[in-house]
Design an enzyme around this catalytic site. Structure first.
Site, PDB file in Angstrom:
ATOM      1  N   PHE A 189       0.852  -1.185   0.000  1.00 32.72           N
ATOM      2  CA  PHE A 189       0.000   0.000   0.000  1.00 32.72           C
ATOM      3  C   PHE A 189       0.886   1.232   0.000  1.00 32.72           C
ATOM      4  CE2 PHE A 189      -4.561   0.860   0.572  1.00 32.72           C
ATOM      5  CZ  PHE A 189      -5.071  -0.360   0.196  1.00 32.72           C
TER       6      PHE A 189
ATOM      7  N   GLN B 278      -7.969  14.535   3.211  1.00 36.63           N
ATOM      8  CA  GLN B 278      -7.267  13.650   2.275  1.00 36.63           C
ATOM      9  C   GLN B 278      -8.049  13.468   0.975  1.00 36.63           C
ATOM     10  OE1 GLN B 278      -6.512   9.165   3.004  1.00 36.63           O
ATOM     11  NE2 GLN B 278      -4.523  10.155   2.974  1.00 36.63           N
TER      12      GLN B 278
ATOM     13  N   HIS C  47      -8.090  11.096  -2.157  1.00 36.59           N
ATOM     14  CA  HIS C  47      -7.576   9.807  -2.626  1.00 36.59           C
ATOM     15  C   HIS C  47      -7.370   9.926  -4.132  1.00 36.59           C
ATOM     16  CE1 HIS C  47      -7.315   5.556  -3.491  1.00 36.59           C
ATOM     17  NE2 HIS C  47      -7.428   5.254  -2.226  1.00 36.59           N
TER      18      HIS C  47
ATOM     19  N   LEU D  85     -14.727   4.916  -4.915  1.00 38.89           N
ATOM     20  CA  LEU D  85     -13.324   4.560  -4.765  1.00 38.89           C
ATOM     21  C   LEU D  85     -12.887   3.376  -5.619  1.00 38.89           C
ATOM     22  CD1 LEU D  85     -11.008   5.650  -3.000  1.00 38.89           C
ATOM     23  CD2 LEU D  85     -11.296   3.615  -1.612  1.00 38.89           C
TER      24      LEU D  85
ATOM     25  N   GLU E  63      -6.679   1.676  -3.307  1.00 45.10           N
ATOM     26  CA  GLU E  63      -5.235   1.759  -3.512  1.00 45.10           C
ATOM     27  C   GLU E  63      -4.642   0.355  -3.684  1.00 45.10           C
ATOM     28  OE1 GLU E  63      -3.265   4.939  -1.246  1.00 45.10           O
ATOM     29  OE2 GLU E  63      -2.029   3.323  -0.456  1.00 45.10           O
TER      30      GLU E  63
ATOM     31  N   ARG F 148      -0.663   9.206  -0.568  1.00 47.51           N
ATOM     32  CA  ARG F 148      -1.811   9.765  -1.296  1.00 47.51           C
ATOM     33  C   ARG F 148      -1.681  11.254  -1.595  1.00 47.51           C
ATOM     34  NH1 ARG F 148      -6.413   6.299   1.924  1.00 47.51           N
ATOM     35  NH2 ARG F 148      -5.802   4.360   0.911  1.00 47.51           N
TER      36      ARG F 148
ATOM     37  N   HIS G 276     -11.747  12.012   0.528  1.00 47.94           N
ATOM     38  CA  HIS G 276     -11.801  10.646   1.032  1.00 47.94           C
ATOM     39  C   HIS G 276     -11.782  10.535   2.546  1.00 47.94           C
ATOM     40  CE1 HIS G 276     -11.193   6.359   0.912  1.00 47.94           C
ATOM     41  NE2 HIS G 276     -10.031   6.431   1.532  1.00 47.94           N
TER      42      HIS G 276
ATOM     43  N   ARG H 295      -2.818  10.630   6.059  1.00 47.45           N
ATOM     44  CA  ARG H 295      -2.954   9.253   6.537  1.00 47.45           C
ATOM     45  C   ARG H 295      -2.424   8.272   5.504  1.00 47.45           C
ATOM     46  NH1 ARG H 295      -6.820   5.011   5.716  1.00 47.45           N
ATOM     47  NH2 ARG H 295      -8.258   6.303   4.514  1.00 47.45           N
TER      48      ARG H 295
HETATM   49  C1  LIG Z   1     -14.710   3.953   0.077  1.00 47.66           C
HETATM   50  C2  LIG Z   1     -13.771   3.907   1.255  1.00 47.66           C
HETATM   51  C3  LIG Z   1     -12.776   2.958   1.314  1.00 47.66           C
HETATM   52  C4  LIG Z   1     -11.907   2.909   2.401  1.00 47.66           C
HETATM   53  N1  LIG Z   1     -10.938   1.946   2.432  1.00 47.66           N
HETATM   54  C5  LIG Z   1     -10.145   1.859   3.519  1.00 47.66           C
HETATM   55  C6  LIG Z   1      -9.198   0.798   3.631  1.00 47.66           C
HETATM   56  O1  LIG Z   1      -9.097  -0.072   2.769  1.00 47.66           O
HETATM   57  N2  LIG Z   1      -8.415   0.758   4.729  1.00 47.66           N
HETATM   58  C7  LIG Z   1      -8.510   1.691   5.729  1.00 47.66           C
HETATM   59  O2  LIG Z   1      -7.779   1.581   6.711  1.00 47.66           O
HETATM   60  N3  LIG Z   1      -9.420   2.693   5.646  1.00 47.66           N
HETATM   61  C8  LIG Z   1     -10.239   2.787   4.588  1.00 47.66           C
HETATM   62  N4  LIG Z   1     -11.158   3.792   4.524  1.00 47.66           N
HETATM   63  C9  LIG Z   1     -11.362   4.665   5.687  1.00 47.66           C
HETATM   64  C10 LIG Z   1     -12.123   3.887   6.758  1.00 47.66           C
HETATM   65  O3  LIG Z   1     -13.045   3.030   6.165  1.00 47.66           O
HETATM   66  C11 LIG Z   1     -12.875   4.802   7.724  1.00 47.66           C
HETATM   67  O4  LIG Z   1     -12.057   5.841   8.169  1.00 47.66           O
HETATM   68  C12 LIG Z   1     -13.356   4.022   8.940  1.00 47.66           C
HETATM   69  O5  LIG Z   1     -14.035   2.847   8.551  1.00 47.66           O
HETATM   70  C13 LIG Z   1     -14.248   4.885   9.804  1.00 47.66           C
HETATM   71  O6  LIG Z   1     -14.846   4.102  10.803  1.00 47.66           O
HETATM   72  P1  LIG Z   1     -15.704   4.787  11.930  1.00 47.66           P
HETATM   73  O7  LIG Z   1     -16.135   3.694  12.847  1.00 47.66           O
HETATM   74  O8  LIG Z   1     -14.957   5.915  12.502  1.00 47.66           O
HETATM   75  O9  LIG Z   1     -16.965   5.442  11.187  1.00 47.66           O
HETATM   76  P2  LIG Z   1     -18.035   4.901  10.120  1.00 47.66           P
HETATM   77  O10 LIG Z   1     -17.827   3.507   9.727  1.00 47.66           O
HETATM   78  O11 LIG Z   1     -18.116   5.927   9.058  1.00 47.66           O
HETATM   79  O12 LIG Z   1     -19.391   4.918  10.960  1.00 47.66           O
HETATM   80  C14 LIG Z   1     -19.986   6.116  11.388  1.00 47.66           C
HETATM   81  C15 LIG Z   1     -21.208   5.761  12.211  1.00 47.66           C
HETATM   82  O13 LIG Z   1     -21.701   6.937  12.833  1.00 47.66           O
HETATM   83  C16 LIG Z   1     -23.095   6.974  12.744  1.00 47.66           C
HETATM   84  N5  LIG Z   1     -23.524   8.382  12.826  1.00 47.66           N
HETATM   85  C17 LIG Z   1     -22.982   9.467  12.199  1.00 47.66           C
HETATM   86  N6  LIG Z   1     -23.646  10.578  12.554  1.00 47.66           N
HETATM   87  C18 LIG Z   1     -24.608  10.200  13.426  1.00 47.66           C
HETATM   88  C19 LIG Z   1     -25.631  10.897  14.129  1.00 47.66           C
HETATM   89  N7  LIG Z   1     -25.814  12.223  14.016  1.00 47.66           N
HETATM   90  N8  LIG Z   1     -26.452  10.175  14.931  1.00 47.66           N
HETATM   91  C20 LIG Z   1     -26.327   8.830  15.054  1.00 47.66           C
HETATM   92  N9  LIG Z   1     -25.383   8.129  14.397  1.00 47.66           N
HETATM   93  C21 LIG Z   1     -24.534   8.810  13.602  1.00 47.66           C
HETATM   94  C22 LIG Z   1     -23.406   6.290  11.423  1.00 47.66           C
HETATM   95  O14 LIG Z   1     -24.725   5.786  11.426  1.00 47.66           O
HETATM   96  C23 LIG Z   1     -22.356   5.175  11.409  1.00 47.66           C
HETATM   97  O15 LIG Z   1     -22.833   4.041  12.088  1.00 47.66           O
HETATM   98  C24 LIG Z   1     -12.037   3.856   3.439  1.00 47.66           C
HETATM   99  C25 LIG Z   1     -13.033   4.816   3.380  1.00 47.66           C
HETATM  100  C26 LIG Z   1     -13.874   4.870   2.290  1.00 47.66           C
HETATM  101  C27 LIG Z   1     -14.909   5.954   2.246  1.00 47.66           C
END
Ligand SMILES: Cc1cc2nc3c(=O)[nH]c(=O)nc-3n(C[C@H](O)[C@H](O)[C@H](O)COP(=O)(O)OP(=O)(O)OC[C@H]3O[C@@H](n4cnc5c(N)ncnc54)[C@H](O)[C@@H]3O)c2cc1C
Length: 569
Positions: free
Chosen positions: A116, A229, A231, A241, A244, A275, A341, A383
């Site tokens: 990566f 960031q 991407h 997306l 990567e 990135r 991203h 990141r």
């Molecule tokens: C397309 C894509 C691909 C990615 N690929 C990778 C990868 O391969 N490797 C890597 O390390 N990272 C990757 N990332 C980044 C990574 O996926 C995220 O940073 C990470 O999963 C975020 O997890 P989280 O638990 O913080 O939030 P999220 O999984 O975004 O969850 C947010 C939660 O908050 C809740 N929420 C938000 N606002 C409210 C509200 N007002 N009231 C109640 N609930 C709320 C939502 O319902 C959801 O359940 C990727 C991101 C994207 C967009």
């Protein structure tokens, strides 16, 4: 108003929220609130992998992972936090495996790892290109098994504070439209990122950064928001997306002359440069007329990998390219452009996920954050791919441990202030009763387009000043919105209006922060200040809300092992 009391309230059911809930629900009464059904959280969109120095493919160790991450962060990451991240990464991945995550395997049965960007060794553990999807589902299954109480489709509107201590939240039950008050000893934000502030983004529609704005409104600062960031590889015009991992498996980036132009920008790392650098290289190619057909896109070419490998390692990319841009990537290159991203900045926390309010790291009692909405800061100015799933899981767990410890120690709930739900009630009533002429969709569109144009990969004073004016005028217009649906059941008009209010709050912080930081570091590139300036800017930004816009203060970067040096790839 329906009242609930739970020891702990966790907002967000992505990797960070679910992992924390697994920790706390063993010992404490835990409620998990989420605005989308848990398995629709954006974590499920993650494709490429999760980092850990398992050394299954080559030599590797936590020190190499640490150096790569510190360098990748352009020396803005806090090295004490990064050390925790990389040292605990192997145990985190192995725990996930034991919970049932179906990682892709090598012939000898070990977890397969791929290359990566910015990582000097192949250390991304993956499940073809569905890594986030399988981790999210496994954690959710474990949560169900353990009886975590989930309030699904509950939209958190405001935070309840009493004399600087956090004591709960107010949430809207989306289905019924009723308001619920949750009184708790600890609240944790795990609300994810904010890509929806931009037009071209890889993020889910739900990624509107609600948590950032909700804390900012109660006088808690948000940190390093200028670092957004981009991407390099989003599907042209859609931003969806292309992982990567596609370059990790050997994909090429080509300009209109069929040239692998990365040789001119990062001759050693080529397509696997970090990135920030790769997105700038692509944007430069397009700006100088070497985009495909002279337009604003580039090609990623996977054909030489062969159909068998593409279908085994990158099946989702194959399908997305076919469905969204009509390209069979086993036969043709895929048109791509940079896409908003990930948010490096967020709610400032210590290494146990507890929210801190100032440069001395003064903790807020009862308030925690982890995952993409938080800023620990392990990613600094940029990141590295695969460090985020790791951060969300690992710091989610640490915040869970800290909250479990807190609620066992504290026998009493902090009393609620007078009228705890008043801000939420007022905000909702104002939106419902407003009879202005402005439309939510129109303001959101103008915000997303102008943020992409003026506060994107390349920034300068003129554009940023212009954008600040635009955001302020959109904030004014927001006061005069109207929504058509005045009912309470499943009122998506109301939710979109609330979300737009959040976007407008923190977009101002992004732009003002970018204008303020007169240097280039990581993802923040100022054409008018193209050099990194450690003397003046080796520090984190803290933005506090005032009526006139954000007020800035600064926090020291923690440097333990690696002194800043010039960053070359
Ligand atoms: C397309 C894509 C691909 C990615 N690929 C990778 C990868 O391969 N490797 C890597 O390390 N990272 C990757 N990332 C980044 C990574 O996926 C995220 O940073 C990470 O999963 C975020 O997890 P989280 O638990 O913080 O939030 P999220 O999984 O975004 O969850 C947010 C939660 O908050 C809740 N929420 C938000 N606002 C409210 C509200 N007002 N009231 C109640 N609930 C709320 C939502 O319902 C959801 O359940 C990727 C991101 C994207 C967009």
């Amino acid at each position: 108003m329906i009242h609930h009391q739970h020891d702990i309230v966790i907002i967000g059911a992505g990797l960070a929220g679910l992992r924390a809930a697994l920790e706390t629900s063993r010992v404490a009464d835990t409620a998990l609130l989420t605005k989308v059904y848990p398995s629709r959280s954006h974590s499920g969109g993650a494709q490429g992998g999760i980092a850990a120095s398992l050394a299954n493919e080559s030599d590797d160790n936590w020190e190499l992972h640490m150096f790569d991450t510190v360098k990748g962060s352009d020396y803005l990451g806090d090295q004490d936090a990064i050390e925790i991240l990389v040292k605990e990464a192997p145990a985190t991945v192995i725990e996930l495996e034991h919970m049932g995550v179906p990682f892709s395997r090598n012939a000898n049965g070990t977890i397969a790892q791929r290359r990566f960007g910015g990582h000097s060794r192949p250390r991304a553990c993956y499940a073809s290109d569905y890594t986030g999807h399988v981790i999210l589902h496994t954690l959710y299954e474990q949560g169900v098994k353990q009886g975590v109480e989930v309030y699904s489709e509950f939209y958190v509107v405001s935070l309840i504070m009493n004399k600087g201590n956090c004591c709960g939240v107010v949430a809207l039950d989306i289905l019924s439209g009723e308001l619920h008050l949750f009184h708790s000893k600890a609240v944790m934000f795990a609300t994810g990122g904010y890509g929806r502030a931009y037009k071209i983004t890889s993020n889910a529609h739900a990624n509107t950064g609600d948590g950032l704005s909700i804390v900012y409104r109660v006088d808690i600062p948000i940190e390093d928001m200028e670092f957004v960031q981009f991407h390099p590889t989003g599907l042209y015009k859609h931003g969806i997306l292309v992982t990567e991992g596609a370059r990790g498996e050997g994909g090429y980036l080509l300009n209109k002359d069929g040239e692998r132009f990365m040789k001119n920008y990062a001759p050693e790392k080529m397509e696997l440069a970090p990135r920030d650098l790769t997105s700038r290289a692509m944007q430069t190619e397009m700006n100088e007329g070497r985009g495909i057909e002279g337009k604003d896109y580039i090609h990623i070419d996977l054909r030489h990998l062969g159909a068998a490998k593409i279908l085994e390692r990158l099946p989702q990319i194959h399908e997305l390219a076919l469905n969204f841009v009509g390209v069979d990537c086993t036969k043709e290159p895929i048109p791509i452009q940079p896409t908003a991203h990930y948010s490096m900045g967020g709610i400032p926390t210590d290494n146990h996920g507890q929210v801190v309010i100032d440069k001395d790291n003064t903790p807020v009692k009862g308030l925690y954050a982890a995952g993409e909405c938080a800023c620990v800061s392990v990613h600094g100015g940029n990141r590295l791919g695969t460090n985020s799933l790791l951060e969300a899981t690992l710091f989610g767990q640490r915040a869970g441990e800290a909250m479990a410890e807190l609620v066992q120690r504290e026998k009493e709930f902090t009393p609620l202030p007078e009228n705890p739900a008043q801000p939420a009630e007022k905000e909702i009533a104002t939106i419902l009763e407003n009879e202005g002429k402005e439309s939510v969709a129109q303001i959101r569109e103008e915000l997303q387009v102008s943020m992409t144009d003026n506060c994107g990969i390349f920034r300068d004073e003129k554009k940023l000043k212009k954008e600040l004016e635009i955001v302020k005028s959109l904030q004014e217009r927001y006061k005069h919105i109207h929504i058509d649906d005045k009912g309470m059941r499943c009122n998506t008009d109301l939710m979109e209006a609330l979300e737009l209010g959040h976007l407008l709050d923190f977009a101002e912080v992004i732009v003002a922060g970018a204008l303020n930081r007169t240097e280039s570091r990581g993802s923040h590139y100022r054409i008018d200040y193209p050099k990194r300036d450690d003397e003046n800017w080796l520090k984190h930004t803290l933005a506090y809300r005032t009526d006139k816009g954000p007020r800035f203060d600064y926090k020291k970067v923690v440097i333990t092992r690696y002194q800043p040096t010039e960053r070359k790839y």
